[in-house]
Design an enzyme around this catalytic site. Sequence first.
Site, PDB file in Angstrom:
ATOM      1  N   GLU A 118      -9.764  -2.095   4.679  1.00 11.81           N
ATOM      2  CA  GLU A 118      -8.674  -2.452   5.601  1.00 11.81           C
ATOM      3  C   GLU A 118      -9.221  -2.541   7.033  1.00 11.81           C
ATOM      4  O   GLU A 118      -8.950  -3.495   7.761  1.00 11.81           O
ATOM      5  CB  GLU A 118      -7.587  -1.375   5.527  1.00 11.81           C
ATOM      6  CG  GLU A 118      -6.400  -1.634   6.425  1.00 11.81           C
ATOM      7  CD  GLU A 118      -5.411  -0.454   6.449  1.00 11.81           C
ATOM      8  OE1 GLU A 118      -5.837   0.710   6.430  1.00 11.81           O
ATOM      9  OE2 GLU A 118      -4.215  -0.716   6.497  1.00 11.81           O
ATOM     10  N   SER A 132       1.132   6.347   2.618  1.00  8.46           N
ATOM     11  CA  SER A 132       1.792   7.308   3.521  1.00  8.46           C
ATOM     12  C   SER A 132       3.045   7.907   2.885  1.00  8.46           C
ATOM     13  O   SER A 132       3.742   7.249   2.112  1.00  8.46           O
ATOM     14  CB  SER A 132       2.212   6.629   4.819  1.00  8.46           C
ATOM     15  OG  SER A 132       1.125   6.027   5.440  1.00  8.46           O
ATOM     16  N   GLN A 145       0.850  -1.206   0.000  1.00 12.57           N
ATOM     17  CA  GLN A 145       0.000   0.000   0.000  1.00 12.57           C
ATOM     18  C   GLN A 145       0.876   1.242   0.000  1.00 12.57           C
ATOM     19  O   GLN A 145       1.553   1.522   0.992  1.00 12.57           O
ATOM     20  CB  GLN A 145      -0.866  -0.048   1.255  1.00 12.57           C
ATOM     21  CG  GLN A 145      -1.800   1.122   1.420  1.00 12.57           C
ATOM     22  CD  GLN A 145      -2.638   0.962   2.675  1.00 12.57           C
ATOM     23  OE1 GLN A 145      -3.461   0.066   2.791  1.00 12.57           O
ATOM     24  NE2 GLN A 145      -2.418   1.814   3.641  1.00 12.57           N
ATOM     25  N   GLU A 164      -4.544   8.734  18.572  1.00  9.47           N
ATOM     26  CA  GLU A 164      -5.037  10.120  18.703  1.00  9.47           C
ATOM     27  C   GLU A 164      -6.076  10.420  17.624  1.00  9.47           C
ATOM     28  O   GLU A 164      -7.089  11.071  17.888  1.00  9.47           O
ATOM     29  CB  GLU A 164      -3.866  11.122  18.599  1.00  9.47           C
ATOM     30  CG  GLU A 164      -2.890  11.086  19.763  1.00  9.47           C
ATOM     31  CD  GLU A 164      -1.936   9.898  19.694  1.00  9.47           C
ATOM     32  OE1 GLU A 164      -1.817   9.269  18.620  1.00  9.47           O
ATOM     33  OE2 GLU A 164      -1.327   9.591  20.737  1.00  9.47           O
TER      34      GLU A 164
END
Length: 403
Positions: free
Chosen positions: A230, A115, A112, A370
């Site tokens: 996912e 990022s 993937q 977070e």
Amino acid sequence: MSGDTTIVHERIDELLATHDPDTCEPRAFWGAQFDLGLAWVHFPVFHGGLGLHPTMNEVVAERLETAGAPKNDLFNFVGLGTAGPTIVAFGTEDHKRRFLRPMFTCEDVWCQLFSEPGAGSDLANVSTMAVRDGDEWVVNGHKVWTTLAHAARYGILVARTHPELAKHRGLTFFLVDMRSPGVVVRPLRQISGEAEFNEVFLTDVRVPDGMRVGEPGEGWRITIGALMSERSHNGDLAKRPRGMGPVAHAVREWQRVGRDDAVRRDQLMRIWIEAEMIRLTSIRAEQSRKGGTPGPEGSTGKLATGILPQRVFDFCMGLIGAEGMLISDYLMGQPDRMFAGNMGDGTEDLEIAKAFLNARAATIGGGTTEIQKNTIAERVLGLPAEPRTDRDVPWRPAPERGT
Ligand SMILES: Cc1cc2nc3c(=O)[nH]c(=O)nc-3n(C[C@H](O)[C@H](O)[C@H](O)COP(=O)(O)OP(=O)(O)OC[C@H]3O[C@@H](n4cnc5c(N)ncnc54)[C@H](O)[C@@H]3O)c2cc1C
């Protein structure tokens, strides 16, 4: 038994009668499973499925588990959990015909390519560029944390094609051949010594337009679809039978070295209860989804499943004491499968010290704790949203990006 269940059981009988799980080579077994429509039963016929309800996948999983069939999940986690469902939902017939079978047999491992150094939690900020040149796109950029890129034949890529549009609107989704000229994969060594993930540099990589998924500019919608697949694949893992998954390692270590310690037993019970709450909550989440009223459990599930392996391996390290300071080796291997401490069923042979170190990643990968808390605050509790100043402004002229 319903008609659908009968069909599924008949197909499983046929698979097991013709391919003995004890002796059959795993790839041959997975190929036969695909051809019988038992790869993903909710996928279309001829594409690894039977067009049935997704819950029928559980029937397949349970029977194959009992029969001791080989498992492909950890070898091709991104392929099976994210790329496959994305191709079925948004890809062309050619994509489905070409990619799904070798993906399921693990001949083609997938990674993937989402990022980047400047786009993790804020994924829509990707700056990898794809510029159209005739029937091809020329891609330049730098991806990071790419799990199993060193083993991957293909990657799913989100790249910016329309920098003049707002950040969510200028993206396009591609399938990339990792053997293309210009793709360079470099290992990123982790705290445990191994390099399970990588950085990927893309320099003038030519991607045929036929490898585009969806329309140019539609990439964010498809990326969200991929991330939802996912998430749901990870959620399925939390529905393991009672006592399986990370908690099984805690029980095993306690039986090995901790039995006489009442305090440790109390700690183990707390972890067990937490694991059981996660399991039951994920079953309840599935029931509410089936009933058409998805509840908040999906959002809280990711939060809890990230923290659990950390608690489990903290506990195990406490149990084994000084033994936990020893590590078998610190060689930089590049594993051919994903770390199983939070993904596996708890039967895998793990080195506790390495699992303890690797468990840190469980509250980062797939969305940090977070960010999950932000999501729960905004979408579940209805608290005011974070200010988002760049939402509707063109991506390119933003001064902080130095363009
Ligand atoms: C084991 C593992 C496997 C991975 N595999 C892949 C992969 O195969 N492919 C891929 O593309 N990516 C992969 N990733 C990357 C992963 O998706 C990112 O690490 C993750 O999205 C966080 O992004 P970041 O690391 O850039 O951290 P950042 O987004 O830079 O965040 C840094 C810190 O700031 C906090 N933070 C950021 N924004 C906010 C906010 N708005 N409010 C509060 N806190 C905030 C974060 O929670 C975090 O603690 C993987 C990561 C891990 C750990």
